[in-house]
Design a protein around this motif. Structure first.
Motif, short mmCIF file in Angstrom:
data_model
loop_
_atom_site.label_atom_id
_atom_site.label_comp_id
_atom_site.label_asym_id
_atom_site.label_seq_id
_atom_site.Cartn_x
_atom_site.Cartn_y
_atom_site.Cartn_z
N LEU A 224 0.80 -1.22 0.00
CA LEU A 224 0.00 0.00 0.00
C LEU A 224 0.83 1.27 0.00
O LEU A 224 0.29 2.37 -0.12
N GLY A 225 2.15 1.13 0.14
CA GLY A 225 3.01 2.31 0.13
C GLY A 225 4.01 2.30 1.27
O GLY A 225 3.97 1.45 2.16
N ALA A 226 4.92 3.30 1.22
CA ALA A 226 5.96 3.41 2.25
C ALA A 226 6.42 4.86 2.32
O ALA A 226 7.40 5.24 1.70
N ASN A 227 5.70 5.68 3.07
CA ASN A 227 6.07 7.09 3.19
C ASN A 227 5.89 7.59 4.62
O ASN A 227 4.91 8.26 4.94
N PRO A 228 6.84 7.33 5.52
CA PRO A 228 8.02 6.51 5.25
C PRO A 228 7.83 5.03 5.59
O PRO A 228 8.61 4.20 5.18
N PHE A 229 6.77 4.70 6.37
CA PHE A 229 6.66 3.34 6.88
C PHE A 229 5.85 2.45 5.93
O PHE A 229 4.87 2.88 5.32
N VAL A 230 6.28 1.20 5.83
CA VAL A 230 5.63 0.23 4.95
C VAL A 230 4.20 -0.04 5.42
O VAL A 230 3.96 -0.36 6.59
N LYS A 231 3.27 0.05 4.46
CA LYS A 231 1.88 -0.31 4.70
C LYS A 231 1.52 -1.43 3.73
O LYS A 231 1.92 -1.41 2.57
N LEU A 232 0.75 -2.38 4.22
CA LEU A 232 0.37 -3.50 3.38
C LEU A 232 -0.98 -4.04 3.82
O LEU A 232 -1.48 -3.69 4.90
N SER A 233 -1.55 -4.92 3.00
CA SER A 233 -2.88 -5.42 3.27
C SER A 233 -2.98 -6.89 2.88
O SER A 233 -2.39 -7.32 1.88
N PHE A 234 -3.71 -7.66 3.69
CA PHE A 234 -4.03 -9.04 3.35
C PHE A 234 -5.34 -9.39 4.05
O PHE A 234 -5.61 -8.96 5.17
N GLU A 235 -6.18 -10.13 3.38
CA GLU A 235 -7.48 -10.55 3.92
C GLU A 235 -8.25 -9.38 4.55
O GLU A 235 -8.76 -9.48 5.66
N ASN A 236 -8.30 -8.26 3.84
CA ASN A 236 -9.00 -7.06 4.31
C ASN A 236 -8.45 -6.52 5.63
O ASN A 236 -9.13 -5.79 6.35
N CYS A 237 -7.21 -6.87 5.93
CA CYS A 237 -6.55 -6.39 7.14
C CYS A 237 -5.40 -5.47 6.72
O CYS A 237 -4.48 -5.90 6.01
N ASN A 238 -5.46 -4.21 7.12
CA ASN A 238 -4.39 -3.26 6.80
C ASN A 238 -3.37 -3.21 7.92
O ASN A 238 -3.73 -3.19 9.11
N ILE A 239 -2.11 -3.18 7.54
CA ILE A 239 -1.01 -3.14 8.51
C ILE A 239 -0.13 -1.94 8.23
O ILE A 239 0.24 -1.69 7.08
N GLU A 240 0.22 -1.21 9.27
CA GLU A 240 1.21 -0.15 9.14
C GLU A 240 2.39 -0.52 10.04
O GLU A 240 2.29 -0.51 11.26
N SER A 241 3.51 -0.83 9.42
CA SER A 241 4.68 -1.29 10.16
C SER A 241 5.51 -0.11 10.66
O SER A 241 5.21 1.05 10.38
#
Length: 425
Positions: A241-258
């Protein structure tokens, strides 16, 4: 002494030490040798400091029945580790690759430890000594062991696999790392792929990045493979989902911001998610593990320092990781961007060209300032400030003030120890 006998002693005293300065009570000291040290000389001191036994390979130092004399201490350590791995019921996940091994290992451990009793390689103890020490840290109740494997020559991963006998494996990527030892990029691919060779030969399970064309091609027809991908239908879908600055991603309708910066950390997170799903860790627990993980040890850390925001990525560097770090830095928002770049080691004959490529890339990305450090960068053709040593850089920085509230990238090989910049800026 036979390995089985030594293992019985180890079960009674399951702590291994190789450094007399870090001796623990009732441990077993292994007197390893190096180019500039001989552990046999310190065996008696280890016993005096609390070790239960000392394993040595020079008869003149066998002063008591607490000294266990063997033909070769290192080989004995490795054989003991392999014996213990077979003795244990733990499932072993091995991982290697050119970049991101340690971060990926820590993320996998963070996820799997939400459900299982795990152990993982400490730090980057991933060589012919570190892997045995990791295997010997497997406890009676350990369910999963995550073992990082490093290599800079052919056949090293093959040997480490013969010790760890992994049930599962994952290769983070193939990049321009340790070219001096591997000989070429093709040599890197061949050397790292020794993990795949072991797993396929023994019909074991493989996790892959399905979007990596090299991995996809190598394992196209292998049945026991489980991959993640952003678009390959046969693999588990994980979306960047992007990285500005932290990596964001999604799986099974679950969004994660690392808490990890840089798009290059997306695949590290995705691998941990994939393994969490394979081992039936709940989605909420996977999310919590990824979001709670905070990088340390000079790996892609964001820190505030004297009014500046600093991306401290000084643990290691090669052309692949350096390029990724610079491109990510270019995408970050900052009033005044400064990049401190240190030499990349173990590149052999391609070192001059690769350092010039990085200097050229930095110019193309048009940062406000770039400061190069090290003998290789000093030889590049560029208008940037260049310093052949950290000492020269230190003298320069004493008289130089950075613009207030700068966004600073610090990136270089471990031998450059560029985190020392924090002491002088």
């Amino acid at each position: 002494m036979k390995t089985a006998q030594l293992h019985n002693i180890f079960l009674e005293f399951p702590e291994i030490c190789t450094d007399t300065r870090k001796i623990k009570e009732n441990s077993i000291f292994f007197a390893l040798k190096g180019d500039n040290f001989n552990g046999n000389k310190y065996a008696s001191a280890a016993l005096e400091n609390g070790a239960a036994y000392a394993v040595i390979d020079e008869k003149e130092y066998a002063e008591s029945d607490k000294h266990i004399l063997v033909d070769d201490v290192l080989k004995t350590l490795q054989e003991l580790a392999s014996f213990h791995r077979n003795y244990s019921n733990a499932r072993v996940i091995a991982l290697t690759g050119s970049n991101g091994k340690t971060t990926t290992k820590e993320l996998i451990n963070a996820v799997l430890s939400k459900k299982y009793r795990t152990i993982a390689t400490k730090g980057n103890l991933n060589n012919h000594i570190g892997v045995p020490l990791t295997l010997l840290s497997i406890k009676e109740d350990t369910e999963i062991a995550i073992v990082e494997m490093g290599a800079n020559h052919q056949k090293e991963i093959e040997f480490l696999c013969s010790l760890a006998l992994p049930d599962f494996g994952y290769i983070t990527n193939f990049g321009k790392a340790h070219i001096e030892g591997f000989g070429s990029e093709e040599g890197v691919i061949k050397g790292k792929s020794e993990l795949y060779d072991f797993l396929t030969k023994h019909n074991k399970h493989i996790f892959i990045n399905g979007d990596d064309p090299i991995q996809f091609k190598k394992l196209g027809s292998y049945i026991k493979k489980y991959g993640f991908s952003s678009d390959q239908k046969e693999f588990y879908r994980i979306e960047f989902l992007g990285a500005n600055p932290f990596v964001k991603l999604s799986f099974e309708n679950c969004n994660i911001e690392s808490q990890l910066i840089g798009s290059y950390n997306f695949t590290n997170c995705a691998a941990a998610i994939l393994m969490g799903k394979y081992f039936n860790v709940g989605v909420d627990k996977i999310k919590d593990a990824i979001e709670s993980y905070s990088p340390n040890n000079n790996r892609s850390q964001i820190i505030s320092h004297k009014g500046h925001q600093i991306i401290l990525d000084a643990y290691n560097a090669n052309p692949t990781s350096m390029k990724a770090a610079l491109e990510n830095f270019a995408q970050m928002e900052g009033i005044h961007k400064v990049a401190f770049l240190g030499d990349m080691f173990e590149l052999g004959e391609i070192a001059p060209a690769e350092h010039q490529n990085i200097a050229n890339l930095a110019r193309e990305l048009n940062f406000d300032d770039v400061i190069l450090v090290g003998e290789n960068f000093y030889k590049t053709s560029t208008s940037y400030k260049k310093h052949s040593s950290f000492g020269e850089l230190k003298d320069f920085l004493k008289d130089q003030k950075l613009s207030p509230e700068s966004l600073i990238l610090i990136k270089g090989s471990r031998g450059m120890a560029l985190e020392r910049i924090l002491d002088v800026v």
